[in-house]
Design a protein around this motif. Structure first.
Motif, PDB file in Angstrom:
ATOM      1  N   PHE A 174       0.796  -1.221   0.000  1.00  0.00           N
ATOM      2  CA  PHE A 174       0.000   0.000   0.000  1.00  0.00           C
ATOM      3  C   PHE A 174       0.834   1.280   0.000  1.00  0.00           C
ATOM      4  O   PHE A 174       0.283   2.370  -0.100  1.00  0.00           O
ATOM      5  N   GLY A 175       2.145   1.173   0.159  1.00  0.00           N
ATOM      6  CA  GLY A 175       3.006   2.339   0.074  1.00  0.00           C
ATOM      7  C   GLY A 175       3.334   3.003   1.395  1.00  0.00           C
ATOM      8  O   GLY A 175       2.962   2.534   2.472  1.00  0.00           O
ATOM      9  N   LYS A 176       4.032   4.120   1.276  1.00  0.00           N
ATOM     10  CA  LYS A 176       4.632   4.776   2.432  1.00  0.00           C
ATOM     11  C   LYS A 176       3.626   5.391   3.394  1.00  0.00           C
ATOM     12  O   LYS A 176       3.818   5.323   4.606  1.00  0.00           O
ATOM     13  N   LYS A 177       2.567   5.993   2.910  1.00  0.00           N
ATOM     14  CA  LYS A 177       1.615   6.646   3.815  1.00  0.00           C
ATOM     15  C   LYS A 177       0.871   5.635   4.682  1.00  0.00           C
ATOM     16  O   LYS A 177       0.800   5.778   5.899  1.00  0.00           O
ATOM     17  N   LYS A 178       0.324   4.613   4.040  1.00  0.00           N
ATOM     18  CA  LYS A 178      -0.394   3.596   4.813  1.00  0.00           C
ATOM     19  C   LYS A 178       0.572   2.777   5.668  1.00  0.00           C
ATOM     20  O   LYS A 178       0.240   2.368   6.774  1.00  0.00           O
ATOM     21  N   GLY A 179       1.778   2.556   5.175  1.00  0.00           N
ATOM     22  CA  GLY A 179       2.792   1.867   5.972  1.00  0.00           C
ATOM     23  C   GLY A 179       3.130   2.646   7.225  1.00  0.00           C
ATOM     24  O   GLY A 179       3.224   2.084   8.320  1.00  0.00           O
ATOM     25  N   ALA A 180       3.295   3.958   7.070  1.00  0.00           N
ATOM     26  CA  ALA A 180       3.599   4.806   8.229  1.00  0.00           C
ATOM     27  C   ALA A 180       2.448   4.802   9.227  1.00  0.00           C
ATOM     28  O   ALA A 180       2.662   4.670  10.440  1.00  0.00           O
ATOM     29  N   MET A 181       1.237   4.930   8.740  1.00  0.00           N
ATOM     30  CA  MET A 181       0.066   4.959   9.631  1.00  0.00           C
ATOM     31  C   MET A 181      -0.100   3.620  10.349  1.00  0.00           C
ATOM     32  O   MET A 181      -0.341   3.585  11.564  1.00  0.00           O
ATOM     33  N   ALA A 182       0.018   2.519   9.604  1.00  0.00           N
ATOM     34  CA  ALA A 182      -0.166   1.193  10.202  1.00  0.00           C
ATOM     35  C   ALA A 182       0.898   0.922  11.261  1.00  0.00           C
ATOM     36  O   ALA A 182       0.589   0.405  12.345  1.00  0.00           O
ATOM     37  N   GLY A 183       2.138   1.276  10.969  1.00  0.00           N
ATOM     38  CA  GLY A 183       3.214   1.052  11.925  1.00  0.00           C
ATOM     39  C   GLY A 183       3.076   1.919  13.162  1.00  0.00           C
ATOM     40  O   GLY A 183       3.165   1.430  14.291  1.00  0.00           O
TER      41      GLY A 183
ATOM     42  N   TYR B 197       7.174   4.225   6.688  1.00  0.00           N
ATOM     43  CA  TYR B 197       7.385   5.198   5.614  1.00  0.00           C
ATOM     44  C   TYR B 197       8.610   4.810   4.776  1.00  0.00           C
ATOM     45  O   TYR B 197       8.567   4.836   3.544  1.00  0.00           O
ATOM     46  N   LEU B 198       9.702   4.452   5.446  1.00  0.00           N
ATOM     47  CA  LEU B 198      10.909   4.029   4.728  1.00  0.00           C
ATOM     48  C   LEU B 198      10.656   2.781   3.889  1.00  0.00           C
ATOM     49  O   LEU B 198      11.054   2.710   2.720  1.00  0.00           O
ATOM     50  N   LEU B 199      10.000   1.790   4.504  1.00  0.00           N
ATOM     51  CA  LEU B 199       9.696   0.548   3.785  1.00  0.00           C
ATOM     52  C   LEU B 199       8.881   0.835   2.518  1.00  0.00           C
ATOM     53  O   LEU B 199       9.199   0.327   1.439  1.00  0.00           O
ATOM     54  N   GLY B 200       7.833   1.636   2.674  1.00  0.00           N
ATOM     55  CA  GLY B 200       6.973   1.955   1.527  1.00  0.00           C
ATOM     56  C   GLY B 200       7.670   2.798   0.483  1.00  0.00           C
ATOM     57  O   GLY B 200       7.487   2.594  -0.721  1.00  0.00           O
TER      58      GLY B 200
END
Length: 182
Positions: free
Chosen positions: A65-74, A103-106
């Motif tokens: 899902f990318g950086k934004k959703k990755g940041a929010m989920a984490g 965010y970095l992962l995404g």
């Protein structure tokens, strides 16, 4: 644009925003559940370190899902875990560390149109974000415990979490197929 076109655009934006909000909420819940209910406390760390499957989900979410959703989920998923499981002092640190990690992962996995589909780029994303996570939690322990030596005992557990997180490389293609159905 006419009145009808404006109304259609407004309705589509509201629907997209609602769908985006629901999907983000579900991703946060998945990270929280993977962290809360599928974990093992490690006896090697002075603070009772934890290895959990929340990382597998966080990595998969970020790749898919990318950086934004990755940041929010984490940030929210693992931060909520800390609050509800007695690790409350860790919550602000986890929120920042895991938010930036997602965010970095995404960002890395989706760089230049890779869309989280390159195994090598995804491994690179795990390594770079893992260095961030290990460093972030090391500094957190320095702040919480007041010394520079004790936090070293958490590094093996954090490395173990990253290794377990590699299972996301197997899970991501299946989740991408499901995402495309939505």
């Amino acid at each position: 644009m006419g009145i009808v076109e404006n109304q259609i655009l407004k309705e589509n934006t509201v629907r997209t925003s609602a769908k985006d909000l629901v999907v983000t909420g579900l991703l946060i819940a998945m990270v929280f559940i993977g962290t809360m209910f599928i974990n093992i406390r490690l006896p090697i760390s002075i603070n009772g370190g934890l290895v959990h499957l929340g990382n597998v989900i966080l990595f998969t979410v970020s790749f898919t899902f990318g950086k934004k959703k990755g940041a929010m989920a984490g940030a929210f998923g693992m931060g909520l875990f800390d609050i509800l499981s007695g690790w409350t002092a860790w919550a602000p640190f986890t929120f920042i560390i895991r938010g930036i990690m997602g965010y970095l992962l995404g960002s890395i996995s989706n760089y230049r149109g890779k869309n989280g589909e390159s195994i090598l780029i995804n491994i690179l994303a795990i390594i770079i974000s893992g260095i961030w996570m290990i460093g972030g939690y090391y500094l957190t322990e320095v702040i919480l415990y007041g010394n520079w030596i004790t936090p070293v005992t958490s590094v093996p557990g954090n490395i173990t979490q990253l290794v377990i997180g590699l299972f996301a490389l197997l899970l991501t293609p299946a989740i991408k197929k499901i995402k495309n159905i939505l």
